[in-house]
Scaffold this active site. Structure first.
Site, PDB file in Angstrom:
ATOM      1  N   ASP A 417       0.774  -1.233   0.000  1.00  8.20           N
ATOM      2  CA  ASP A 417       0.000   0.000   0.000  1.00  8.20           C
ATOM      3  C   ASP A 417       0.808   1.288   0.000  1.00  8.20           C
ATOM      4  O   ASP A 417       0.248   2.348  -0.263  1.00  8.20           O
ATOM      5  CB  ASP A 417      -0.991   0.000   1.165  1.00  8.20           C
ATOM      6  CG  ASP A 417      -2.243  -0.799   0.828  1.00  8.20           C
ATOM      7  OD1 ASP A 417      -2.548  -0.950  -0.373  1.00  8.20           O
ATOM      8  OD2 ASP A 417      -2.921  -1.267   1.755  1.00  8.20           O
ATOM      9  N   TYR A 498     -10.135  -0.172   1.855  1.00  9.81           N
ATOM     10  CA  TYR A 498      -9.865  -0.413   3.269  1.00  9.81           C
ATOM     11  C   TYR A 498      -9.473   0.837   4.016  1.00  9.81           C
ATOM     12  O   TYR A 498      -8.784   1.690   3.480  1.00  9.81           O
ATOM     13  CB  TYR A 498      -8.726  -1.438   3.391  1.00  9.81           C
ATOM     14  CG  TYR A 498      -9.234  -2.724   3.968  1.00  9.81           C
ATOM     15  CD1 TYR A 498     -10.072  -3.535   3.220  1.00  9.81           C
ATOM     16  CD2 TYR A 498      -8.932  -3.083   5.265  1.00  9.81           C
ATOM     17  CE1 TYR A 498     -10.587  -4.691   3.767  1.00  9.81           C
ATOM     18  CE2 TYR A 498      -9.438  -4.239   5.807  1.00  9.81           C
ATOM     19  CZ  TYR A 498     -10.259  -5.038   5.060  1.00  9.81           C
ATOM     20  OH  TYR A 498     -10.774  -6.170   5.603  1.00  9.81           O
ATOM     21  N   HIS A 546      -7.269 -13.445   3.359  1.00  9.31           N
ATOM     22  CA  HIS A 546      -6.072 -12.644   3.076  1.00  9.31           C
ATOM     23  C   HIS A 546      -5.351 -12.341   4.374  1.00  9.31           C
ATOM     24  O   HIS A 546      -5.943 -12.375   5.449  1.00  9.31           O
ATOM     25  CB  HIS A 546      -6.438 -11.352   2.338  1.00  9.31           C
ATOM     26  CG  HIS A 546      -7.468 -10.517   3.038  1.00  9.31           C
ATOM     27  ND1 HIS A 546      -8.822 -10.783   2.974  1.00  9.31           N
ATOM     28  CD2 HIS A 546      -7.349  -9.431   3.833  1.00  9.31           C
ATOM     29  CE1 HIS A 546      -9.480  -9.892   3.688  1.00  9.31           C
ATOM     30  NE2 HIS A 546      -8.612  -9.074   4.229  1.00  9.31           N
ATOM     31  N   ASP A 555      13.085   2.278  16.125  1.00  8.63           N
ATOM     32  CA  ASP A 555      14.523   2.504  16.341  1.00  8.63           C
ATOM     33  C   ASP A 555      14.701   2.917  17.797  1.00  8.63           C
ATOM     34  O   ASP A 555      14.615   4.100  18.136  1.00  8.63           O
ATOM     35  CB  ASP A 555      15.030   3.573  15.365  1.00  8.63           C
ATOM     36  CG  ASP A 555      16.518   3.848  15.548  1.00  8.63           C
ATOM     37  OD1 ASP A 555      17.101   3.400  16.560  1.00  8.63           O
ATOM     38  OD2 ASP A 555      17.102   4.529  14.678  1.00  8.63           O
ATOM     39  N   GLU A 598      23.115 -10.567  13.426  1.00  4.54           N
ATOM     40  CA  GLU A 598      22.027 -10.600  12.442  1.00  4.54           C
ATOM     41  C   GLU A 598      21.779 -12.009  11.889  1.00  4.54           C
ATOM     42  O   GLU A 598      20.815 -12.210  11.164  1.00  4.54           O
ATOM     43  CB  GLU A 598      22.322  -9.623  11.295  1.00  4.54           C
ATOM     44  CG  GLU A 598      22.164  -8.172  11.739  1.00  4.54           C
ATOM     45  CD  GLU A 598      22.504  -7.157  10.659  1.00  4.54           C
ATOM     46  OE1 GLU A 598      22.165  -5.975  10.847  1.00  4.54           O
ATOM     47  OE2 GLU A 598      23.112  -7.529   9.637  1.00  4.54           O
ATOM     48  N   HIS A 712      -7.043 -12.527   7.968  1.00  2.00           N
ATOM     49  CA  HIS A 712      -8.446 -12.113   7.835  1.00  2.00           C
ATOM     50  C   HIS A 712      -9.218 -13.108   6.968  1.00  2.00           C
ATOM     51  O   HIS A 712      -8.944 -13.230   5.782  1.00  2.00           O
ATOM     52  CB  HIS A 712      -8.495 -10.714   7.221  1.00  2.00           C
ATOM     53  CG  HIS A 712      -9.831 -10.056   7.336  1.00  2.00           C
ATOM     54  ND1 HIS A 712     -10.073  -8.792   6.880  1.00  2.00           N
ATOM     55  CD2 HIS A 712     -11.004 -10.490   7.873  1.00  2.00           C
ATOM     56  CE1 HIS A 712     -11.333  -8.478   7.119  1.00  2.00           C
ATOM     57  NE2 HIS A 712     -11.918  -9.486   7.717  1.00  2.00           N
TER      58      HIS A 712
END
Ligand code: NAG
Ligand code: NAG
Ligand code: NAG
Ligand code: NAG
Ligand code: NAG
Ligand code: NAG
Ligand code: NAG
Ligand code: NAG
Ligand code: NAG
Ligand code: NAG
Ligand code: NAG
Ligand code: CU
Length: 813
Positions: A417, A498, A546, A555, A598, A712
């Site tokens: 989006d 939405y 979905h 941060d 990491e 959902h």
């Protein structure tokens, strides 16, 4: 749905200009089209600001009487000023190499400016400014160009600056490709798939295909989709486009149009799909590749027609709009429901302080700056608690809605989006509904087509007292209880069908909550053959499963930038103790460890909520020898994407695979995703996977990337709209061994009642002011000031025209 036309305002502009209202895969291009259409629109219905200049009445109970303060530092995330944006735009048009056309005049083969906004400065420079003696970092603009005057159209991110307070400086302002914040090193360029299948050509293409079967659409649904005003059907399709094997493939589907103003189209699928290869900008090279209907793929129109006209062919019924799809009141009125429900009031007005110009907010012991961007909307910066920074940055990175289904449209839908943008669709909030009526409302602005649009009252700030206390305790001779008053900043972005509500809340115990809720219309599927992908929710409708996954960047800087993530696991054990007679005891204990690098920092919350993650500072030890920190806990809906190695997304949403991910902070990795990741999913501008390169995470500057969302599976209760109460996800950041005790003991908004023998001997209210803050409550149950709702204010930047603002609201349709 992000693509279809409807009866809303934008499409009526587009109709008015004679441009097809067909599927637009490209909202930024849509802005351009709107720009082109603006002249036509202004003739009929543009409202000028000077026509409605009645100032809203401010009651003394309103949050608008917040204390005015001045931020100690500049807001380096606060956006460009009008003068800066206008001067950058003007400067851009003066650079011959960009070969720019004004958006109002541009066609599909002209270069335009899509975005001019403030480039966030590097954290390194900002900390030097905020904490050290450094100057405010130089200001740069992030400009996005849409290069279409060429065979291979591309988007380009560039940096323009430095910008003086009075605007760009002819002598020192330069531009350069923006590359350092992206993992793909292609001089800030990424191909533009939307120009490949530009709107006009693509509309012609789909209507031509639709025309070949208009006998069938008339027979099945009594209508056509031919690009005419009297169409009763629409056609739109997948996002992102399939990008495999060097081809660009679309799947499109037929939908019933809504028959009124309600935005019902995503509830009206018709079950017929077609596939096109739209590689390249030359429609003569495009290929129609077949029909899909009721579980059968037909690779030619002839094959489909032959089957259709064979006796016994199963014809599926249409989904058609009815009251079931409309959001207005429906059904018998429930007794007493017509009388006003309780409301919250703020008897002392606002108990917080705001620097409106610098967007700096202080409430109780918290303070933060507000940032706002086209892609991601609201973000919070330099969040401090009791004077100490807790978070340098907190905000949305990307939101994914990944569908699945037996049909190619649902299977091919995986909206990213930020491509559409959260900034442009954060509309004016509805007072008393989206936020308490007494809230303080702030405007937000974003750039589009040489103008700045301002959404009035699109952020709300308010205090609220929860319906449960923060603390209580009863004994045989006293009871103690504390009010749970918290502070929230909120925005709502309606991205197509939405509506996402984002709330950041601050509590008296030092905790911070991040919440997202979803409402609006679901995108549903045709029911036939889809029962493994959803519930049947209406006559011929499947809810279409979905995953919503929304990534947030947190941060943290706990008492400095050198932090470590601690892991505390509760584990069952069987062990003997010196006192247990050599007999094993079945019990549990803590396993404490740290995230070292990491290589081990892509995490899941773990079963049974038995794992606690926290950001601590090993150099900040409290008086008992424990590290000070903040705990990160999911409150609800902290999920990751169910689909593995998504065929739609490839490398475009690698951030969605885990719940919680930790990286070392780099100025070159400011964001988890790029708005154009959907334009090249195999080689996107930002591939989150590449952030993980074994760096040491011990006592260094860390960034947490946290996913929220919902699996959902819409059910009948999602009709007509999904409700915020259940479509809800949240995270909580709370102090961990950070302070000596619970800081909420500081509030006077608590009580101790001493009692005994049926008599109260004392009521201690700790200095709460009795009788003060009694504003005159003039409560009007049906809020008259909702008539003040306005929409966007637009100010032209090039040519700069600050004195003629006008109203114009754009939504994705
Ligand atoms: C408002 O301003 C616009 C633009 O300057 C102008 O065309 C219009 O006539 C004005 N309207 C009123 C009511 O003054
Ligand atoms: C830059 O300088 C030129 C000529 O010196 C002037 O015409 C132009 O307006 C200036 N541009 C800006 C953005 O100040
Ligand atoms: C500049 O753009 C126009 C279209 O707006 C195009 O016709 C022309 O060829 C372009 N010029 C150059 C030098 O690329
Ligand atoms: C920000 O940091 C990156 C990486 O060190 C550097 O390439 C870039 O030039 C910096 N940007 C600014 C505006 O200083
Ligand atoms: C719809 O409009 C088209 C073009 O304007 C026209 O040819 C056609 O007859 C109309 N159809 C109906 C059912 O009115
Ligand atoms: C806000 O209004 C209330 C009620 O009239 C008043 O008690 C309070 O002092 C005001 N606050 C500010 C900052 O003006
Ligand atoms: C929001 O914008 C309107 C119209 O430009 C302006 O009157 C108002 O003062 C702005 N509100 C804030 C809080 O800046
Ligand atoms: C579609 O809806 C109609 C009623 O509107 C019903 O008769 C039909 O059985 C439904 N089809 C399916 C596949 O459920
Ligand atoms: C963080 O730690 C590194 C080495 O571990 C050290 O060089 C640096 O000075 C520390 N930074 C701060 C702000 O304390
Ligand atoms: C990370 O750095 C710390 C401190 O410098 C060191 O003790 C530790 O061994 C390193 N961890 C890894 C996995 O390299
Ligand atoms: C409450 O206190 C009063 C005097 O202080 C006493 O007379 C009375 O008995 C007490 N009530 C009860 C229920 O004990
Ligand atoms: Cu949903």
């Amino acid at each position: 749905m992000r693509l279809s036309s409807s009866l809303l305002f934008v499409s009526s502009i587009i109709y008015a200009n004679g441009v097809l209202s067909a599927p637009s895969p490209d909202p930024k291009a849509a802005w351009v089209r709107q720009g082109r259409a603006r002249k036509a629109a202004s003739k009929n219905g543009r409202r000028w600001l000077n026509e409605t200049s009645t100032p809203p009445a401010v009651s003394s109970c309103s949050g608008n009487n917040y204390t005015r303060i001045t931020a100690p530092k500049a807001n380096v995330w606060g956006g460009l000023t009008d003068v800066e944006a206008a001067s950058v735009t003007k400067w851009m048009f003066a650079q011959p190499e960009f070969n720019l056309t004004l958006s109002d005049d541009a066609g599909e083969w002209d270069n335009t400016i899509l975005l001019v906004e403030l480039m966030h400065p590097n954290k390194t420079d900002v900390l030097y400014y905020l904490d050290g003696a450094g100057p405010a970092p130089p200001r740069y603009a992030h400009v996005v160009l849409d290069h279409r005057a060429c065979e291979d159209p591309y988007y380009e991110d560039i940096l323009v600056g430095p910008i003086d307070p009075s605007g760009v400086n002819n002598g020192t302002t330069r531009w350069e490709p923006l590359e350092y914040p992206y993992t793909r090193k292609t001089a800030g360029r990424v191909r533009n798939l939307d120009a490949d299948a530009d709107d006009t050509l693509y509309s012609q293409w789909i209507y031509k295909i639709s025309a070949t079967i208009s006998d069938i659409t008339l027979d099945l649904w009594g209508g056509t989709a031919l690009g005419h005003d009297n169409d009763t059907l629409s056609i739109w399709g997948i996002d992102p486009l399939w990008q495999d094997d060097g081809r660009v493939i679309r799947w499109d589907a037929f939908w019933s149009n809504s028959v009124d103003n309600f935005d019902t189209q995503t509830l009206l699928p018709l079950g017929l799909y077609f596939r096109s290869d739209v590689t390249g900008r030359d429609p003569s090279q495009w290929k129609f590749e077949g029909w899909y209907y009721n579980g059968i793929f037909y690779d030619t129109t002839e094959a489909f027609k032959n089957a259709y006209y064979t006796p016994g062919f199963a014809k599926l019924e249409a989904n058609v709009e009815g009251d079931w799809a409309r959001t207005d009141q429906n059904g018998p009125v429930i007794p007493l429901d017509t009388t006003p429900p309780p409301v919250s009031i703020a008897p002392s007005g606002a108990r917080f302080s705001v620097d409106v110009e610098k967007k700096w907010v202080k409430w109780m012991d918290f303070e933060f700056f507000v940032g706002y961007q086209r892609d991601t909307g609201l973000s919070l910066w330099d969040i401090r608690y009791k004077g100490e920074r807790v978070l340098y940055e907190l905000g949305l990175q990307e939101a994914l809605a990944h569908y699945a289904g037996q049909d190619p449209l649902q299977s091919g839908t995986a909206y990213l989006d930020t491509y559409y943008g959260f900034g442009p669709y954060a509309f004016q909030l509805v007072k008393g509904y989206d936020c308490p009526a007494y809230a303080t409302y702030l405007n937000t602005s974003f750039y589009v087509a040489e103008t700045t649009h301002t959404h009035l009252e699109s952020l709300c700030l308010f205090e609220y007292t929860a319906d449960y206390p923060l603390q209580r305790h009863s004994t045989s001779n006293y009871v103690s209880a504390t009010k749970n008053t918290y502070f929230t900043i909120r925005s709502v972005s309606t991205v197509g069908n939405y509506d996402y509500m984002f709330s950041y809340s601050f509590y008296m115990d030092g905790s911070i909550n991040v919440e997202v809720r979803a409402s609006g219309y679901i995108q549903s599927a045709y029911y036939a053959n889809n029962d493994e992908y959803g519930y049947k929710i209406h006559d011929n409708l499947s809810g279409s499963m979905h995953d919503h996954v929304l990534n947030f960047k947190a941060d943290f800087d706990i008492l400095g930038t050198n932090n470590t993530v601690a892991v505390v696991n509760q584990v069952p054990i069987s062990t003997t103790y010196p006192w247990s007679n050599g007999k094993a005891r079945n019990t549990m204990k803590l396993e404490k460890s740290y995230i070292e690098s990491e290589d081990q920092s892509r995490l899941f919350w773990g079963p049974n909520s038995a794992t606690q993650y926290s950001v601590i500072n090993k150099d900040a030890v409290n008086q008992y020898g424990e590290y000070k920190g903040y705990r990160i806990s999911p409150s609800l809906g902290a999920i990751h994407l169910t689909v593995e190695e998504s065929s739609n997304l490839a490398n475009a949403a690698r951030w969605a695979t885990h719940d919680l991910q930790i990286t070392r902070q780099h100025d070159t990795e400011p964001r988890a995703a790029h708005a154009y990741n959907n334009q090249d999913v195999h080689n996107p501008p930002i591939n989150f996977n590449t952030f993980f390169n074994s760096e040491n995470l011990t006592q260094t500057d860390l960034v947490l990337w946290l996913n929220l969302g919902m699996h959902h599976i819409p059910h009948t209760g999602d009709l007509p709209n999904t409700v915020f109460s259940t479509a809800h996800a949240g995270l909580s950041f709370s102090p961990l061994n950070y302070l000596e005790g619970d800081p909420s003991r500081q509030t006077v908004n608590q009580v101790r009642i001493d009692y005994g023998d049926g008599n109260v001997s004392a009521v201690e209210t700790f200095g709460q002011e009795q009788g003060s803050g009694s504003c005159a409550v003039e409560y009007t149950p049906v809020e008259a000031d909702l008539w003040d709702y306005k929409g966007d204010v637009v100010v032209r930047k090039f040519p700069f025209d600050p004195n003629e603002p006008f109203y114009e609201t754009d939504s994705i349709v």
